[in-house]
Structure formats: structure tokens, C-alpha cells
Design a protein around this motif. Sequence first.
Motif, PDB file in Angstrom:
ATOM      1  N   ASP A 157      79.301 -56.086  24.325  1.00  0.00           N
ATOM      2  CA  ASP A 157      78.013 -55.379  23.455  1.00  0.00           C
ATOM      3  C   ASP A 157      78.362 -54.141  23.577  1.00  0.00           C
ATOM      4  OD1 ASP A 157      75.651 -54.274  22.950  1.00  0.00           O
ATOM      5  OD2 ASP A 157      74.626 -56.059  23.472  1.00  0.00           O
ATOM      6  N   PRO A 158      78.775 -53.531  22.449  1.00  0.00           N
ATOM      7  CA  PRO A 158      79.034 -51.851  22.450  1.00  0.00           C
ATOM      8  C   PRO A 158      77.774 -51.180  22.915  1.00  0.00           C
ATOM      9  CG  PRO A 158      79.881 -52.858  20.335  1.00  0.00           C
ATOM     10  CD  PRO A 158      78.961 -54.070  21.141  1.00  0.00           C
ATOM     11  N   GLU A 159      76.660 -51.793  22.495  1.00  0.00           N
ATOM     12  CA  GLU A 159      75.363 -50.863  22.867  1.00  0.00           C
ATOM     13  C   GLU A 159      75.283 -50.725  24.602  1.00  0.00           C
ATOM     14  OE1 GLU A 159      70.593 -50.477  22.103  1.00  0.00           O
ATOM     15  OE2 GLU A 159      71.735 -52.056  21.415  1.00  0.00           O
ATOM     16  N   LEU A 160      75.519 -51.973  25.097  1.00  0.00           N
ATOM     17  CA  LEU A 160      75.725 -51.956  26.470  1.00  0.00           C
ATOM     18  C   LEU A 160      76.760 -51.012  27.227  1.00  0.00           C
ATOM     19  CD1 LEU A 160      74.588 -55.660  27.308  1.00  0.00           C
ATOM     20  CD2 LEU A 160      73.530 -53.552  28.073  1.00  0.00           C
ATOM     21  N   ALA A 161      77.805 -51.224  26.422  1.00  0.00           N
ATOM     22  CA  ALA A 161      79.025 -50.271  26.674  1.00  0.00           C
ATOM     23  C   ALA A 161      78.650 -48.709  27.026  1.00  0.00           C
ATOM     24  CB  ALA A 161      80.209 -50.462  26.057  1.00  0.00           C
ATOM     25  N   ARG A 162      78.054 -48.334  26.114  1.00  0.00           N
ATOM     26  CA  ARG A 162      77.364 -46.980  25.987  1.00  0.00           C
ATOM     27  C   ARG A 162      76.347 -46.615  27.095  1.00  0.00           C
ATOM     28  NH1 ARG A 162      77.926 -48.040  20.411  1.00  0.00           N
ATOM     29  NH2 ARG A 162      75.723 -48.517  20.304  1.00  0.00           N
ATOM     30  N   GLU A 163      75.484 -47.592  27.206  1.00  0.00           N
ATOM     31  CA  GLU A 163      74.580 -47.555  28.343  1.00  0.00           C
ATOM     32  C   GLU A 163      75.342 -47.586  29.978  1.00  0.00           C
ATOM     33  OE1 GLU A 163      70.816 -47.194  30.306  1.00  0.00           O
ATOM     34  OE2 GLU A 163      71.453 -46.550  28.380  1.00  0.00           O
ATOM     35  N   GLY A 164      76.307 -48.559  30.108  1.00  0.00           N
ATOM     36  CA  GLY A 164      76.993 -48.575  31.308  1.00  0.00           C
ATOM     37  C   GLY A 164      77.710 -47.212  31.451  1.00  0.00           C
ATOM     38  N   ALA A 165      78.366 -46.533  30.452  1.00  0.00           N
ATOM     39  CA  ALA A 165      78.797 -45.397  30.842  1.00  0.00           C
ATOM     40  C   ALA A 165      77.954 -44.116  31.163  1.00  0.00           C
ATOM     41  CB  ALA A 165      79.722 -45.056  29.390  1.00  0.00           C
ATOM     42  N   LEU A 166      76.824 -44.107  30.338  1.00  0.00           N
ATOM     43  CA  LEU A 166      75.883 -43.358  30.753  1.00  0.00           C
ATOM     44  C   LEU A 166      75.496 -43.294  32.209  1.00  0.00           C
ATOM     45  CD1 LEU A 166      73.731 -41.322  29.978  1.00  0.00           C
ATOM     46  CD2 LEU A 166      72.072 -43.452  29.162  1.00  0.00           C
ATOM     47  N   ARG A 167      75.024 -44.632  32.570  1.00  0.00           N
ATOM     48  CA  ARG A 167      74.758 -44.786  33.934  1.00  0.00           C
ATOM     49  C   ARG A 167      75.725 -44.383  34.822  1.00  0.00           C
ATOM     50  NH1 ARG A 167      71.410 -50.640  33.682  1.00  0.00           N
ATOM     51  NH2 ARG A 167      70.221 -50.036  31.936  1.00  0.00           N
ATOM     52  N   VAL A 168      76.977 -44.769  34.768  1.00  0.00           N
ATOM     53  CA  VAL A 168      77.911 -44.102  35.933  1.00  0.00           C
ATOM     54  C   VAL A 168      78.030 -42.632  35.560  1.00  0.00           C
ATOM     55  CG1 VAL A 168      80.260 -44.054  36.244  1.00  0.00           C
ATOM     56  CG2 VAL A 168      79.299 -46.238  35.331  1.00  0.00           C
ATOM     57  N   ALA A 169      77.967 -42.073  34.591  1.00  0.00           N
ATOM     58  CA  ALA A 169      77.910 -40.689  34.457  1.00  0.00           C
ATOM     59  C   ALA A 169      76.957 -40.008  35.324  1.00  0.00           C
ATOM     60  CB  ALA A 169      78.079 -40.006  33.227  1.00  0.00           C
ATOM     61  N   THR A 170      75.462 -40.584  35.201  1.00  0.00           N
ATOM     62  CA  THR A 170      74.591 -39.976  35.814  1.00  0.00           C
ATOM     63  C   THR A 170      74.645 -40.379  37.474  1.00  0.00           C
ATOM     64  OG1 THR A 170      73.105 -40.771  33.818  1.00  0.00           O
ATOM     65  CG2 THR A 170      71.973 -40.554  35.972  1.00  0.00           C
ATOM     66  N   LEU A 171      75.001 -41.382  37.740  1.00  0.00           N
ATOM     67  CA  LEU A 171      75.337 -41.447  39.167  1.00  0.00           C
ATOM     68  C   LEU A 171      76.302 -40.437  39.828  1.00  0.00           C
ATOM     69  CD1 LEU A 171      75.184 -45.315  39.374  1.00  0.00           C
ATOM     70  CD2 LEU A 171      73.407 -43.722  40.125  1.00  0.00           C
ATOM     71  N   ARG A 172      77.250 -40.242  39.021  1.00  0.00           N
ATOM     72  CA  ARG A 172      78.328 -39.541  39.583  1.00  0.00           C
ATOM     73  C   ARG A 172      77.929 -38.084  39.656  1.00  0.00           C
ATOM     74  NH1 ARG A 172      83.453 -40.800  35.634  1.00  0.00           N
ATOM     75  NH2 ARG A 172      84.649 -42.192  37.035  1.00  0.00           N
ATOM     76  N   GLU A 173      77.033 -37.604  38.499  1.00  0.00           N
ATOM     77  CA  GLU A 173      76.573 -36.140  38.616  1.00  0.00           C
ATOM     78  C   GLU A 173      75.243 -35.888  39.504  1.00  0.00           C
ATOM     79  OE1 GLU A 173      76.410 -35.549  34.604  1.00  0.00           O
ATOM     80  OE2 GLU A 173      78.501 -35.945  34.163  1.00  0.00           O
ATOM     81  N   GLY A 174      74.761 -37.013  39.711  1.00  0.00           N
ATOM     82  CA  GLY A 174      73.429 -37.011  40.475  1.00  0.00           C
ATOM     83  C   GLY A 174      72.148 -36.763  39.738  1.00  0.00           C
ATOM     84  N   SER A 175      72.408 -36.569  38.414  1.00  0.00           N
ATOM     85  CA  SER A 175      70.984 -36.380  37.339  1.00  0.00           C
ATOM     86  C   SER A 175      71.634 -36.674  36.203  1.00  0.00           C
ATOM     87  CB  SER A 175      70.696 -35.065  37.536  1.00  0.00           C
ATOM     88  OG  SER A 175      71.161 -34.042  37.230  1.00  0.00           O
ATOM     89  N   GLY A 176      70.607 -36.708  35.092  1.00  0.00           N
ATOM     90  CA  GLY A 176      71.093 -36.997  33.693  1.00  0.00           C
ATOM     91  C   GLY A 176      69.975 -37.584  32.780  1.00  0.00           C
ATOM     92  N   PRO A 177      70.136 -37.946  31.644  1.00  0.00           N
ATOM     93  CA  PRO A 177      69.278 -38.593  30.790  1.00  0.00           C
ATOM     94  C   PRO A 177      68.652 -39.817  31.339  1.00  0.00           C
ATOM     95  CG  PRO A 177      71.453 -38.746  29.648  1.00  0.00           C
ATOM     96  CD  PRO A 177      71.457 -38.018  31.051  1.00  0.00           C
ATOM     97  N   ARG A 178      67.622 -40.208  30.762  1.00  0.00           N
ATOM     98  CA  ARG A 178      66.937 -41.461  31.010  1.00  0.00           C
ATOM     99  C   ARG A 178      67.859 -42.748  30.663  1.00  0.00           C
ATOM    100  NH1 ARG A 178      63.015 -40.336  34.549  1.00  0.00           N
ATOM    101  NH2 ARG A 178      61.551 -39.036  33.771  1.00  0.00           N
ATOM    102  N   TRP A 179      67.709 -43.632  31.579  1.00  0.00           N
ATOM    103  CA  TRP A 179      68.430 -44.916  31.241  1.00  0.00           C
ATOM    104  C   TRP A 179      67.528 -45.951  30.306  1.00  0.00           C
ATOM    105  CZ3 TRP A 179      70.306 -46.960  36.846  1.00  0.00           C
ATOM    106  CH2 TRP A 179      71.296 -46.032  37.337  1.00  0.00           C
ATOM    107  N   HIS A 180      68.367 -46.690  29.651  1.00  0.00           N
ATOM    108  CA  HIS A 180      67.502 -47.683  28.705  1.00  0.00           C
ATOM    109  C   HIS A 180      68.132 -49.131  28.802  1.00  0.00           C
ATOM    110  CE1 HIS A 180      68.346 -43.706  26.891  1.00  0.00           C
ATOM    111  NE2 HIS A 180      67.079 -43.761  26.247  1.00  0.00           N
ATOM    112  N   LEU A 181      67.522 -49.924  27.979  1.00  0.00           N
ATOM    113  CA  LEU A 181      68.067 -51.403  27.803  1.00  0.00           C
ATOM    114  C   LEU A 181      67.606 -52.075  29.342  1.00  0.00           C
ATOM    115  CD1 LEU A 181      71.580 -50.897  26.254  1.00  0.00           C
ATOM    116  CD2 LEU A 181      69.284 -51.652  25.062  1.00  0.00           C
ATOM    117  N   ARG A 182      66.431 -51.692  29.712  1.00  0.00           N
ATOM    118  CA  ARG A 182      66.103 -52.160  31.120  1.00  0.00           C
ATOM    119  C   ARG A 182      65.920 -53.730  30.928  1.00  0.00           C
ATOM    120  NH1 ARG A 182      61.014 -52.068  33.774  1.00  0.00           N
ATOM    121  NH2 ARG A 182      61.161 -52.604  36.139  1.00  0.00           N
TER     122      ARG A 182
END
Length: 252
Positions: A227-252
Motif C-alpha cells: 500500500d503506497p499510502e502506508l509506505a509514505r506513512e511508515g517513512a514519516l513515522r521513522v523520520a519522526t522517531l529518528r529526529e524526536g519530533s515532526g508532523p502528526r501521524w495518520h492512518l491510526r
Amino acid sequence: GPVVVRARAATAAGTAVAQREVAVARALIAADVPAVGLAGDDQPIATAGTVVTAWHWIPGAHGHPTPHQVGLLARRLRERTSPPPPDVPRFDPLGAVAEVLAGAPASPERDWLVQRAAELEEPWATAADDDPAGRAVVHGDLHRENVLVGPDGPLLSDLELSGWGPPSYDLAPAVVAVSRYGADPGELVDVLRAVGADPRPWSGWPTFVAVYELWVTAWAVAAGGRDPELAREGALRVATLREGSGPRWHLR
């Protein structure tokens, strides 16, 4: 008939998950914890390379529970299953992370999650043994989507992560809902008030949050292969965890 069937490949991992679901479901029934019941005693069923569990269909199930109802379920689960029944396996969220990542496509995000899981092994073991709430059956992913509202009230469902362990962990989804998904903080207050405990001041609590965030991120990265949408969300979440902050997560 009025039955919901879950089918998995009869691998060692798939069979272990099915056996865990059945053991936990039986323990919850015995402890009078509201949960979706098994449809038949002789489970799981192995046939033609598949392992199957069967569950009662809940007629009239509708909507989602209130945060207060989720908190009451968490409290009842803790109180009715402490000490935990002997037939319930140990709760192992990092094992679940490893299992889901084993089926994920190779990627930098997957590699980072594997490394992060290894870093959390020791802190998790320490915190899990030191939970001030003691030991009980842990659902493992206790949020509104995993609770059915039947004619007689809310019921726990989706027990594939469940096992005995630190019951405070079941409050992590409510905290992460606010911190990562932007949920109303008042909903967290309602959950904690119903539970009658607030683990956030405890020193081990950040580890529980980190492990839960790792689980939902690993799930998104693994599901991203289809699922490309989930792939984008997964990359967003990893980037947020790496950096300690970032945009909101989605697809809960």
C-alpha cells in the motif's frame, strides 16, 4: 453461521499467534473479562497449510467505545487477570516487531527499526519487570478500533499480541493517540480516570511509549509493501522517531 474466521499460514509463527489468541481468549472468559468469544472449543484448527481460529459474530455491534469505556476495560482486564493465568504466554512486543519486520521489504526504514528494537531490548526487560501495576494479561494494542460495542457493552477483540506482562503498557495507545495522532487530550484524561492510575510519572513509562511507537511504526513499514499510502506513512513515522519530533501521524 454467525462466526468470524481468521486464517493464517500454518508456519511456526502463524501457529504460535493462533495458539496465543486462543489461550488468552479462554483466560478472559474464565476471568469474566468482556471479550469476543471462541466459536468452539477445539481450536486452533490446522488444515491444508492454514491455521484457523473461529470467533462468535457479535450481532448488533456498532460504532466505537468512549474513552471512558476503554479505560474501564483496561482496568477490568488488569484487576481480573492479576496474577495472570498460567496458560497465557508472556507478552512480547519486541518479538512482534521482529516478526512483522521479517516480512517487510528491505529498506533503510526497516533497517533502522531493527536497530532500534535491539536498543530497546534491555530497557524493555527492566521496565516490564518493574511496572508498579504488577502483572496481568496485557492486550498489547488497546485502542478504540480493537474494541467492539455489542448489545451488552464493549468487548475486547484482536488478541494476537496479548500475553501476561506489565498492565500499564495498555495505556500507551491512549498517550500516543494524543502525542502522535493529535487526539483530544481530554480523551486521555477520561481513560486514565476510568483506569484509576496514571503511570506517566513512573521512570519506566517512556520505555513503554517507545516500544508501542516502534510497534505501530513497524506495522506501517511492513504494510507499505502492499500500500503506497502506508509506505509514505511508515517513512514519516521513522523520520519522526529518528529526529524526536515532526508532523502528526495518520492512518491510526
